[in-house]
Design a protein around this motif. Structure first.
Motif, mmCIF file in Angstrom:
data_model
loop_
_atom_site.group_PDB
_atom_site.id
_atom_site.type_symbol
_atom_site.label_atom_id
_atom_site.label_comp_id
_atom_site.label_asym_id
_atom_site.label_seq_id
_atom_site.Cartn_x
_atom_site.Cartn_y
_atom_site.Cartn_z
ATOM 1 N N ASP A 60 0.376 -1.069 0.159
ATOM 2 C CA ASP A 60 0.006 -0.204 -0.430
ATOM 3 C C ASP A 60 0.629 1.370 -0.275
ATOM 4 O O ASP A 60 0.533 2.478 -0.363
ATOM 5 N N ILE A 61 1.825 1.311 0.648
ATOM 6 C CA ILE A 61 3.154 2.735 0.980
ATOM 7 C C ILE A 61 3.923 2.211 -0.817
ATOM 8 O O ILE A 61 4.987 3.402 -0.819
ATOM 9 N N ALA A 62 4.014 1.161 -1.109
ATOM 10 C CA ALA A 62 5.390 0.784 -2.666
ATOM 11 C C ALA A 62 4.523 0.146 -3.260
ATOM 12 O O ALA A 62 5.189 -0.472 -4.155
ATOM 13 N N PRO A 63 3.569 0.811 -4.049
ATOM 14 C CA PRO A 63 2.804 -0.044 -4.924
ATOM 15 C C PRO A 63 4.023 0.522 -5.667
ATOM 16 O O PRO A 63 4.473 1.208 -6.443
ATOM 17 N N GLY A 64 3.609 -1.135 -6.690
ATOM 18 C CA GLY A 64 4.278 -1.509 -8.218
ATOM 19 C C GLY A 64 5.660 -1.791 -7.474
ATOM 20 O O GLY A 64 6.230 -1.906 -8.834
ATOM 21 N N ARG A 65 5.955 -1.165 -6.168
ATOM 22 C CA ARG A 65 7.540 -1.944 -6.124
ATOM 23 C C ARG A 65 7.461 -3.248 -5.087
ATOM 24 O O ARG A 65 8.013 -4.209 -4.924
ATOM 25 N N LYS A 66 6.282 -3.502 -4.257
ATOM 26 C CA LYS A 66 6.475 -4.153 -3.996
ATOM 27 C C LYS A 66 4.814 -4.864 -3.241
ATOM 28 O O LYS A 66 3.735 -4.398 -3.257
ATOM 29 N N THR A 67 4.858 -6.214 -3.014
ATOM 30 C CA THR A 67 3.310 -7.312 -2.991
ATOM 31 C C THR A 67 3.257 -6.970 -1.816
ATOM 32 O O THR A 67 1.684 -8.164 -1.644
ATOM 33 N N ASP A 68 4.076 -7.342 -0.129
ATOM 34 C CA ASP A 68 4.170 -7.670 0.540
ATOM 35 C C ASP A 68 2.736 -7.071 1.767
ATOM 36 O O ASP A 68 2.454 -6.025 1.522
ATOM 37 N N PRO A 69 1.816 -7.351 2.205
ATOM 38 C CA PRO A 69 2.291 -9.443 2.381
ATOM 39 C C PRO A 69 1.604 -9.822 1.692
ATOM 40 O O PRO A 69 1.134 -11.240 1.936
ATOM 41 N N GLY A 70 0.707 -9.102 0.214
ATOM 42 C CA GLY A 70 0.219 -10.373 -0.823
ATOM 43 C C GLY A 70 -1.019 -10.674 -0.139
ATOM 44 O O GLY A 70 -2.046 -10.672 0.676
ATOM 45 N N PRO A 71 -1.372 -11.652 -1.334
ATOM 46 C CA PRO A 71 -2.587 -12.471 -1.478
ATOM 47 C C PRO A 71 -3.308 -12.874 -0.194
ATOM 48 O O PRO A 71 -4.644 -13.596 0.131
ATOM 49 N N ALA A 72 -2.256 -13.854 0.343
ATOM 50 C CA ALA A 72 -2.255 -14.763 0.625
ATOM 51 C C ALA A 72 -2.663 -14.415 2.280
ATOM 52 O O ALA A 72 -3.310 -14.670 3.715
ATOM 53 N N PHE A 73 -2.608 -12.846 2.887
ATOM 54 C CA PHE A 73 -2.642 -12.640 3.870
ATOM 55 C C PHE A 73 -4.253 -12.004 4.131
ATOM 56 O O PHE A 73 -4.837 -11.339 3.059
ATOM 57 N N SER A 74 -5.064 -12.663 5.395
ATOM 58 C CA SER A 74 -6.400 -12.072 4.605
ATOM 59 C C SER A 74 -6.623 -10.826 6.254
ATOM 60 O O SER A 74 -6.490 -11.334 7.434
ATOM 61 N N TRP A 75 -6.852 -9.917 5.454
ATOM 62 C CA TRP A 75 -6.610 -8.542 6.541
ATOM 63 C C TRP A 75 -7.990 -9.663 7.167
ATOM 64 O O TRP A 75 -8.311 -8.885 8.405
ATOM 65 N N ASP A 76 -9.543 -9.676 6.618
ATOM 66 C CA ASP A 76 -10.874 -9.934 7.524
ATOM 67 C C ASP A 76 -9.811 -10.640 8.514
ATOM 68 O O ASP A 76 -11.070 -10.230 10.011
ATOM 69 N N TYR A 77 -9.577 -12.009 8.718
ATOM 70 C CA TYR A 77 -8.808 -12.711 10.056
ATOM 71 C C TYR A 77 -8.419 -11.842 10.686
ATOM 72 O O TYR A 77 -8.459 -11.641 12.055
ATOM 73 N N PHE A 78 -6.438 -11.226 10.057
ATOM 74 C CA PHE A 78 -6.389 -10.223 11.283
ATOM 75 C C PHE A 78 -7.703 -9.514 11.912
ATOM 76 O O PHE A 78 -6.745 -8.987 12.994
ATOM 77 N N TYR A 79 -7.874 -8.603 11.038
ATOM 78 C CA TYR A 79 -9.217 -7.613 12.260
ATOM 79 C C TYR A 79 -10.668 -8.265 12.835
ATOM 80 O O TYR A 79 -10.265 -7.880 13.825
ATOM 81 N N ALA A 80 -10.532 -9.090 12.061
ATOM 82 C CA ALA A 80 -11.617 -10.122 13.840
ATOM 83 C C ALA A 80 -10.844 -10.471 14.994
ATOM 84 O O ALA A 80 -11.135 -11.097 15.793
ATOM 85 N N GLN A 81 -9.167 -11.369 14.619
ATOM 86 C CA GLN A 81 -8.901 -11.293 15.612
ATOM 87 C C GLN A 81 -8.272 -10.059 16.603
ATOM 88 O O GLN A 81 -8.319 -10.210 17.654
#
Length: 185
Positions: free
Chosen positions: A159-180
């Motif tokens: 989000d802060i380095a678009p086009g240069r970085k991809t992490d944490p990537g599509p395998a990271f579940s923001w919804d699950y993180f926010y639920a935790q």
């Protein structure tokens, strides 16, 4: 609940003092949390090479990939391994060298005002429940210490380095993180 010390450390968490940091600019307030991923060698876990990399002692002869990162001086504030174990490398009040060229909400140089947390992982492999739980616990403690760090000011490196970085990537579940995270409030 995790406790932060006045020295910018998490109480009871191993601290390995990375040289890849400096004082934050005068008047900088921690107001952004950046989630990253890292695996060294790429796609491999548990090698100890991430620690060596953050401490500038990576043996570049151990793997061909390491030649491409030789000489880089980087470190996040924290690493959360696949088992959810946390290691701290930089005190939170200092500027860790984790974001590189970056911009958030029209503000350049995110290292100046952010905390960087690396998850041992890669873009396309699911993160573990212990990692999500540890990240949520750390985030809760940081939000309690730094009032400008809100839920809306948590982002990925992509989000802060678009086009240069991809992490944490599509395998990271923001919804699950926010639920935790919500379970801790």
């Amino acid at each position: 609940m995790l406790q932060l010390t006045d020295q910018g450390l998490i109480s009871g968490v191993p601290f390995l003092d990375s040289p890849n940091c400096e004082d934050r600019p005068e008047g900088s307030e921690v107001s952004l949390l950046v989630v990253h991923n890292i695996s060294l060698p790429p796609g491999q876990f548990g090698s100890g090479d991430i620690t060596d990399f953050f401490l500038n002692r990576l043996d570049v002869e151990r793997h061909p990939y390491f030649h491409s990162i030789a000489g880089l001086r980087v470190s996040a504030h924290l690493l959360i391994d696949r088992q959810g174990a946390i290691t701290q490398f930089v005190p939170f009040h200092r500027r860790a060298w984790h974001a590189g060229k970056s911009c958030y909400a029209s503000r350049e140089n995110c290292n100046d005002f952010s905390i960087g947390i690396e998850l041992e992982g890669c873009d396309d492999l699911a993160y573990t429940d212990p990692q999500y739980q540890a990240l949520a616990a750390v985030t809760r403690a940081l939000m309690a210490r730094y009032p400008a760090l809100t839920r809306e000011r948590i982002c990925g490196h992509s989000d802060i380095a678009p086009g240069r970085k991809t992490d944490p990537g599509p395998a990271f579940s923001w919804d699950y993180f926010y639920a935790q995270l919500d379970l801790l409030f």
